[in-house]
Design a protein around this motif. Structure first.
Motif, PDB file in Angstrom:
ATOM      1  N   ILE A  16       1.184  -1.244   0.257  1.00  0.00           N
ATOM      2  CA  ILE A  16      -0.076  -0.471   0.033  1.00  0.00           C
ATOM      3  C   ILE A  16       0.842   1.168   0.073  1.00  0.00           C
ATOM      4  CG2 ILE A  16      -1.509   1.180   1.029  1.00  0.00           C
ATOM      5  CD1 ILE A  16      -1.996  -1.643   2.074  1.00  0.00           C
ATOM      6  N   VAL A  17       1.992   1.364   1.315  1.00  0.00           N
ATOM      7  CA  VAL A  17       2.403   2.595   0.613  1.00  0.00           C
ATOM      8  C   VAL A  17       3.687   2.904  -0.120  1.00  0.00           C
ATOM      9  CG1 VAL A  17       4.260   3.706   2.645  1.00  0.00           C
ATOM     10  CG2 VAL A  17       2.362   2.576   3.498  1.00  0.00           C
ATOM     11  N   ALA A  18       4.335   0.837   0.071  1.00  0.00           N
ATOM     12  CA  ALA A  18       5.837   1.357  -1.298  1.00  0.00           C
ATOM     13  C   ALA A  18       6.945   2.107  -0.609  1.00  0.00           C
ATOM     14  CB  ALA A  18       4.705   1.059  -2.831  1.00  0.00           C
ATOM     15  N   GLU A  19       7.446   2.969  -1.371  1.00  0.00           N
ATOM     16  CA  GLU A  19       8.056   4.185  -1.365  1.00  0.00           C
ATOM     17  C   GLU A  19       8.200   5.441  -0.841  1.00  0.00           C
ATOM     18  OE1 GLU A  19       7.634   4.298  -5.543  1.00  0.00           O
ATOM     19  OE2 GLU A  19       7.393   2.726  -4.022  1.00  0.00           O
ATOM     20  N   THR A  20       6.726   5.675  -0.996  1.00  0.00           N
ATOM     21  CA  THR A  20       5.463   6.856   0.012  1.00  0.00           C
ATOM     22  C   THR A  20       5.586   7.026   0.626  1.00  0.00           C
ATOM     23  OG1 THR A  20       3.620   5.709  -0.583  1.00  0.00           O
ATOM     24  CG2 THR A  20       5.176   6.801  -2.756  1.00  0.00           C
ATOM     25  N   GLY A  50      14.932  -1.906   1.328  1.00  0.00           N
ATOM     26  CA  GLY A  50      14.212  -2.383   0.032  1.00  0.00           C
ATOM     27  C   GLY A  50      13.201  -1.332   0.358  1.00  0.00           C
ATOM     28  N   HIS A  51      12.285  -0.513   0.778  1.00  0.00           N
ATOM     29  CA  HIS A  51      11.743   0.360   0.567  1.00  0.00           C
ATOM     30  C   HIS A  51      12.583   2.064   0.696  1.00  0.00           C
ATOM     31  CE1 HIS A  51       8.260  -1.701  -0.053  1.00  0.00           C
ATOM     32  NE2 HIS A  51       7.637  -1.854   1.299  1.00  0.00           N
ATOM     33  N   GLY A  52      13.699   1.730   1.694  1.00  0.00           N
ATOM     34  CA  GLY A  52      14.414   3.006   1.594  1.00  0.00           C
ATOM     35  C   GLY A  52      15.125   2.968   0.006  1.00  0.00           C
ATOM     36  N   GLY A  53      15.746   1.926  -0.718  1.00  0.00           N
ATOM     37  CA  GLY A  53      16.060   2.456  -1.978  1.00  0.00           C
ATOM     38  C   GLY A  53      15.031   2.768  -2.818  1.00  0.00           C
ATOM     39  N   LYS A  54      14.028   2.059  -2.831  1.00  0.00           N
ATOM     40  CA  LYS A  54      12.923   3.017  -3.404  1.00  0.00           C
ATOM     41  C   LYS A  54      12.564   3.951  -3.437  1.00  0.00           C
ATOM     42  CE  LYS A  54      11.234  -1.991  -4.470  1.00  0.00           C
ATOM     43  NZ  LYS A  54       9.511  -2.662  -3.956  1.00  0.00           N
ATOM     44  N   LEU A  74      12.311   9.952  -5.660  1.00  0.00           N
ATOM     45  CA  LEU A  74      12.795  11.755  -4.977  1.00  0.00           C
ATOM     46  C   LEU A  74      13.891  11.767  -6.133  1.00  0.00           C
ATOM     47  CD1 LEU A  74      13.381  11.711  -1.426  1.00  0.00           C
ATOM     48  CD2 LEU A  74      11.785  13.026  -2.491  1.00  0.00           C
ATOM     49  N   ILE A  75      14.579  10.878  -7.025  1.00  0.00           N
ATOM     50  CA  ILE A  75      15.995  11.277  -7.939  1.00  0.00           C
ATOM     51  C   ILE A  75      14.708  11.498  -8.664  1.00  0.00           C
ATOM     52  CG2 ILE A  75      17.198  10.301  -9.251  1.00  0.00           C
ATOM     53  CD1 ILE A  75      18.832   8.671  -6.864  1.00  0.00           C
ATOM     54  N   ARG A  76      14.245  10.617  -9.122  1.00  0.00           N
ATOM     55  CA  ARG A  76      13.491  10.882 -10.274  1.00  0.00           C
ATOM     56  C   ARG A  76      12.305  12.160 -10.812  1.00  0.00           C
ATOM     57  NH1 ARG A  76      13.699   4.566 -10.314  1.00  0.00           N
ATOM     58  NH2 ARG A  76      14.527   3.981 -11.927  1.00  0.00           N
ATOM     59  N   GLU A  77      11.381  12.273  -9.269  1.00  0.00           N
ATOM     60  CA  GLU A  77      10.970  13.324  -8.554  1.00  0.00           C
ATOM     61  C   GLU A  77      11.780  14.890  -8.828  1.00  0.00           C
ATOM     62  OE1 GLU A  77       8.684  13.366  -5.017  1.00  0.00           O
ATOM     63  OE2 GLU A  77       7.467  11.120  -6.334  1.00  0.00           O
ATOM     64  N   VAL A 127      14.486 -10.278   2.410  1.00  0.00           N
ATOM     65  CA  VAL A 127      13.009  -9.480   2.775  1.00  0.00           C
ATOM     66  C   VAL A 127      13.765  -8.270   2.053  1.00  0.00           C
ATOM     67  CG1 VAL A 127      12.276 -11.089   3.921  1.00  0.00           C
ATOM     68  CG2 VAL A 127      14.341  -9.640   5.334  1.00  0.00           C
ATOM     69  N   MET A 128      14.980  -7.416   1.445  1.00  0.00           N
ATOM     70  CA  MET A 128      15.113  -6.204   1.835  1.00  0.00           C
ATOM     71  C   MET A 128      15.145  -6.070   0.368  1.00  0.00           C
ATOM     72  SD  MET A 128      16.439  -4.859   5.849  1.00  0.00           S
ATOM     73  CE  MET A 128      15.358  -5.624   7.690  1.00  0.00           C
ATOM     74  N   SER A 129      14.645  -6.847  -0.816  1.00  0.00           N
ATOM     75  CA  SER A 129      15.152  -6.234  -2.233  1.00  0.00           C
ATOM     76  C   SER A 129      14.627  -5.154  -2.409  1.00  0.00           C
ATOM     77  CB  SER A 129      14.492  -7.323  -3.072  1.00  0.00           C
ATOM     78  OG  SER A 129      15.107  -7.000  -4.689  1.00  0.00           O
ATOM     79  N   ALA A 130      15.532  -4.101  -3.677  1.00  0.00           N
ATOM     80  CA  ALA A 130      14.284  -2.489  -4.003  1.00  0.00           C
ATOM     81  C   ALA A 130      14.394  -3.399  -5.023  1.00  0.00           C
ATOM     82  CB  ALA A 130      15.643  -1.964  -3.700  1.00  0.00           C
ATOM     83  N   GLY A 131      14.180  -4.822  -5.233  1.00  0.00           N
ATOM     84  CA  GLY A 131      14.031  -5.262  -7.269  1.00  0.00           C
ATOM     85  C   GLY A 131      15.577  -5.192  -8.399  1.00  0.00           C
ATOM     86  N   PRO A 132      15.028  -4.559  -9.443  1.00  0.00           N
ATOM     87  CA  PRO A 132      15.611  -5.266 -10.207  1.00  0.00           C
ATOM     88  C   PRO A 132      16.442  -3.939 -10.968  1.00  0.00           C
ATOM     89  CG  PRO A 132      13.957  -5.822 -11.179  1.00  0.00           C
ATOM     90  CD  PRO A 132      13.872  -5.865  -9.353  1.00  0.00           C
ATOM     91  N   ALA A 133      15.403  -2.545 -10.233  1.00  0.00           N
ATOM     92  CA  ALA A 133      15.682  -0.910 -11.048  1.00  0.00           C
ATOM     93  C   ALA A 133      16.960  -0.752  -9.950  1.00  0.00           C
ATOM     94  CB  ALA A 133      14.526  -0.474 -11.004  1.00  0.00           C
TER      95      ALA A 133
END
Length: 414
Positions: free
Chosen positions: A137-141, A226-230, A235-238, A260-266
């Motif tokens: 729900i919250v994701a990286e926001t 995970g969410h920290g990296g995202k 914020l960089i993209r914004e 359990v703390m992956s920020a994904g492939p990006a």
């Protein structure tokens, strides 16, 4: 006057949404509340600012969605509402957004909030699922969740209390945001992101204090969970960051090994795509993160495990996994070079975390060597600067030097 968007499914939650609207007004009569109906069935009511029919016609170019499966309705209505809310935000016409509902309404509202609005804009959802797993729900926001306690299905004293609190909270947040927008002067400070983990905290503390004391810099420290990296990459993209010292890239390990703390492939992409000054290091890539020891997957039970605390168990990265981390970093850096974007990679050979120094519980020279050699060989024929340093990552002098290297990239002077 402040303006708040209230988003909800009026065909199932109208009474509750109207109560929430009144709660906002009661807390601050100067707040205008715009109710947007995202329900499956159309509803006519004088309090609705944008009806379901208007939303579909203007932003979806369709008349009905009631025949679609429930999941498709949520996605479609969220897409339409996102377009409207984004338009309102870009026109500086709104100062907060709030919603109330069950799992479906929460999913819909959270999509709108994540996609249409930046970090820092007030967002609140009263939800029946706010007390469970909320990462999706919250994701990286910075969405704020308030547990409804009872279902959002008929007004009773418990729900009235919760909605009243939510209305007061949103009225206050919106007023504060509107005030900031009026009085906020643009800062001249450069905004620098630093990634941190518990086992790289000493280095981050030195870097942060050095940059802020000696230069016109404001630091933003992101916990690499995970969410920290995202969040950092969002914020960089914004456009919210000017440079990145990506000291702690441990999230890559979790991505590659199922932690359990992956920020994904990006991970790493945002700074390289934006072309802002950046330095990449390998902090805490000696570990993958799992929950309590009993939750570590069976295939890893015979590995070197370290109980960081009762809720977090660390698994030492193997030689093969370390090489895979090096390949991940090398691939991302090379891809950026094809677009003419350069970065630096720093390798603290004396220890990549607090517990991988010599005689530490995660000391493994072979695994570390595989990481370093993979990066060195992968970038050997490129113009990328790879800095091999014999000191540990938490050595204060190493922290000072890597901070100064970023300052040199930023072309700052005292």
């Amino acid at each position: 006057m402040t303006s708040v968007v209230l988003i909800g499914t009026c065909d199932t939650k109208l009474d509750e949404l109207l109560f929430l609207r009144d709660a906002i007004h009661n807390s601050n009569p100067a707040t205008q509340v715009s109710l947007i109906d995202v329900g499956r069935q159309p509803v006519e009511h004088e309090a609705i600012f944008t009806t379901q029919k208007e939303l579909l016609k203007e932003y979806g170019q369709v008349r009905k969605v009631d025949k679609l499966p429930r999941g498709e309705v949520i996605k479609f209505m969220a897409e339409c509402a996102t377009k409207l809310v984004k338009k309102l935000f870009e026109g500086r016409r709104i100062h907060g957004i709030i919603s109330a509902g069950g799992s479906g309404g929460t999913s819909l509202a959270s999509i709108v909030m994540r996609e249409a609005l930046p970090i820092g804009f007030p967002k609140l959802i009263v939800s029946t699922v706010a007390s469970g797993e909320t990462g999706t729900i919250v994701a990286e926001t910075d969405i704020t969740l308030m547990y409804s306690v009872v279902d959002v299905a008929g007004l009773n004293q418990v729900l009235r209390n919760v909605l009243s609190n939510a209305g007061a909270a949103m009225a206050g947040m919106a007023a504060a945001y509107a005030s900031r927008m009026k009085s906020q002067s643009s800062s001249t400070k450069k905004r620098v992101a630093i990634t941190m983990f518990g086992v790289t905290t000493p280095a981050v503390d030195v870097i942060r204090k050095h940059l802020e004391y000696n230069y016109n810099i404001e630091t933003y420290v992101f916990h690499a969970t995970g969410h920290g990296g995202k969040a950092m990459e969002r914020l960089i993209r914004e456009g919210g960051l000017d440079a990145v010292l990506d000291l702690t890239t441990t999230e890559i390990c979790d991505h590659l090994t199922g932690g359990v703390m992956s920020a994904g492939p990006a991970r790493l992409d945002a700074a390289l795509e934006a072309g802002i000054p950046s330095i990449i290091s390998v902090g805490a890539t000696d570990m993958t993160n799992f929950g309590p020891k009993a939750t570590v997957p069976e295939k890893y039970q015979d590995r070197l495990l370290y109980e960081h605390n009762p809720m977090v168990t660390l698994m030492r990265t193997s030689k093969e996994e370390a090489a895979a981390v090096g390949e991940f970093i090398t691939r991302k850096v090379k891809s950026s070079m094809e677009r003419g974007i350069m970065t630096e990679v720093w390798l603290p050979k004396g220890g990549i975390s607090m517990i991988s120094v010599p005689d530490g519980p995660f000391a493994d020279p072979e695994a570390d060597s595989a990481l370093f050699e993979t990066i060195k060989k992968g970038l050997a024929d490129t113009a990328v600067r790879v800095v091999e340093d014999e000191r540990a990552i938490n050595d204060p002098d190493f922290a000072h030097d890597i901070a100064e290297a970023l300052v040199a990239q930023m072309d700052l002077s005292n």
